[in-house]
Design an enzyme around this catalytic site. Structure first.
Site, PDB file in Angstrom:
ATOM      1  N   GLU A 240      16.457 -34.960  -9.147  1.00  0.00           N
ATOM      2  CA  GLU A 240      15.420 -35.956  -8.852  1.00  0.00           C
ATOM      3  C   GLU A 240      14.022 -35.348  -8.950  1.00  0.00           C
ATOM      4  O   GLU A 240      13.707 -34.395  -8.221  1.00  0.00           O
ATOM      5  CB  GLU A 240      15.606 -36.524  -7.444  1.00  0.00           C
ATOM      6  CG  GLU A 240      14.548 -37.535  -7.053  1.00  0.00           C
ATOM      7  CD  GLU A 240      14.638 -37.955  -5.593  1.00  0.00           C
ATOM      8  OE1 GLU A 240      14.114 -39.024  -5.258  1.00  0.00           O
ATOM      9  OE2 GLU A 240      15.222 -37.194  -4.785  1.00  0.00           O
TER      10      GLU A 240
ATOM     11  N   GLU B 249      15.063 -46.153   0.196  1.00  0.00           N
ATOM     12  CA  GLU B 249      14.685 -44.900   0.849  1.00  0.00           C
ATOM     13  C   GLU B 249      13.225 -44.984   1.301  1.00  0.00           C
ATOM     14  O   GLU B 249      12.339 -44.378   0.730  1.00  0.00           O
ATOM     15  CB  GLU B 249      14.888 -43.716  -0.103  1.00  0.00           C
ATOM     16  CG  GLU B 249      14.797 -42.378   0.610  1.00  0.00           C
ATOM     17  CD  GLU B 249      14.926 -41.190  -0.327  1.00  0.00           C
ATOM     18  OE1 GLU B 249      15.605 -40.214   0.042  1.00  0.00           O
ATOM     19  OE2 GLU B 249      14.338 -41.225  -1.435  1.00  0.00           O
TER      20      GLU B 249
END
Length: 263
Positions: A143, A242
């Protein structure tokens, strides 16, 4: 409309972690993700998933000493043995939780090191992790994380991540595309999605409002437009929520902020 997963490390902070599964299910989520599961036995977490009809779609491999500021080990020289132990531990949890993917954090580039010189070690560690994960039927994700929230992190841009995935060449190594981080570093989100989703190398998507990282119903990103675009592009994976609820740990704060969530 995409499928949404509640990130239990950030949502429902008014509850103890083990009680957040029930809270997410009560709000209509059918899937969850979180950062690190290792403080609790995998069997206890699996029992929560089963009790509340939830799927685990993502969690992170061990990041090193999180409390001391470490954010992964994959790029760090001399940490290979610890990295491999962490991957094996993550895969054990993934099997118990029936989780199809794990996020492997790259790490903070040491101040006395050059990022380019760390790249071969990073790619070699990812290749090894992907090989182990493939045998377990699990995808490994990397990521890009923005440099404002995580200064010095090895990976910060989508093109960097996709180049690494291509260089390693493992079918189960993919990119975790967090639109919050991507907006801060690069913007042009619709074009980023149009460019990268058709490659098949995006394994998971996450969202949050920018710049405060609260609910995705305020700020500079037009999420309804992007959700429709995900449908147009044929994205069938989950979108991880998130973000930090505006109302923090106030009882019912996460639930009260879910008016944006398509039902």
């Amino acid at each position: 409309m995409p499928q949404f997963a509640a990130n239990l490390s950030m949502l429902y902070p008014e509850h103890a972690f083990i009680d957040r599964f029930a809270a997410a299910a009560a709000d209509g989520f059918s899937a969850v993700e979180f950062l690190f599961p290792y403080a609790l036995p995998a069997a206890d977490l699996a029992a929560q998933l089963q009790a509340h009809g939830l799927r685990q779609v993502l969690f992170n491999a061990p990041p090193g000493d999180w409390e001391a500021g470490e954010r992964g080990m994959a790029c760090l020289p001399g940490r290979e043995a610890e990295f491999r132990d962490g991957i094996q531990r993550a895969l054990d949890y993934a099997q118990t939780l029936a989780c199809p993917r794990i996020h492997v954090m790259a790490g903070i580039v040491p101040t006395d090191q050059d990022r380019d010189k760390l790249l071969p070690r990073y790619e070699a560690n990812l290749a090894w992790a992907a090989e182990q994960a493939a045998a377990a039927g699990v995808d490994v994700l990397i990521e890009p994380i923005n440099s404002r929230d995580m200064p010095g992190y090895f990976l910060s841009r989508q093109d960097q991540a996709h180049a690494i995935v291509q260089a390693v060449g493992a079918a189960n190594l993919k990119v975790q595309m967090d639109l919050y981080h991507c907006q801060i570093m690069e913007g042009d989100l619709a074009m980023q999605l149009r460019r990268h989703l058709p490659t098949g190398r995006v394994g998971h998507i996450q969202i949050a409002g920018v710049p405060e990282r609260h609910e995705p119903d305020q700020g500079e990103i037009n999420y309804p437009y992007l959700f429709a675009l995900l449908d147009t592009l044929g994205y069938t994976g989950h979108v991880g929520c998130e973000y930090r609820p505006r109302r923090g740990a106030v009882a019912g704060g996460t639930s009260a902020g879910l008016g944006w969530l398509p039902r």
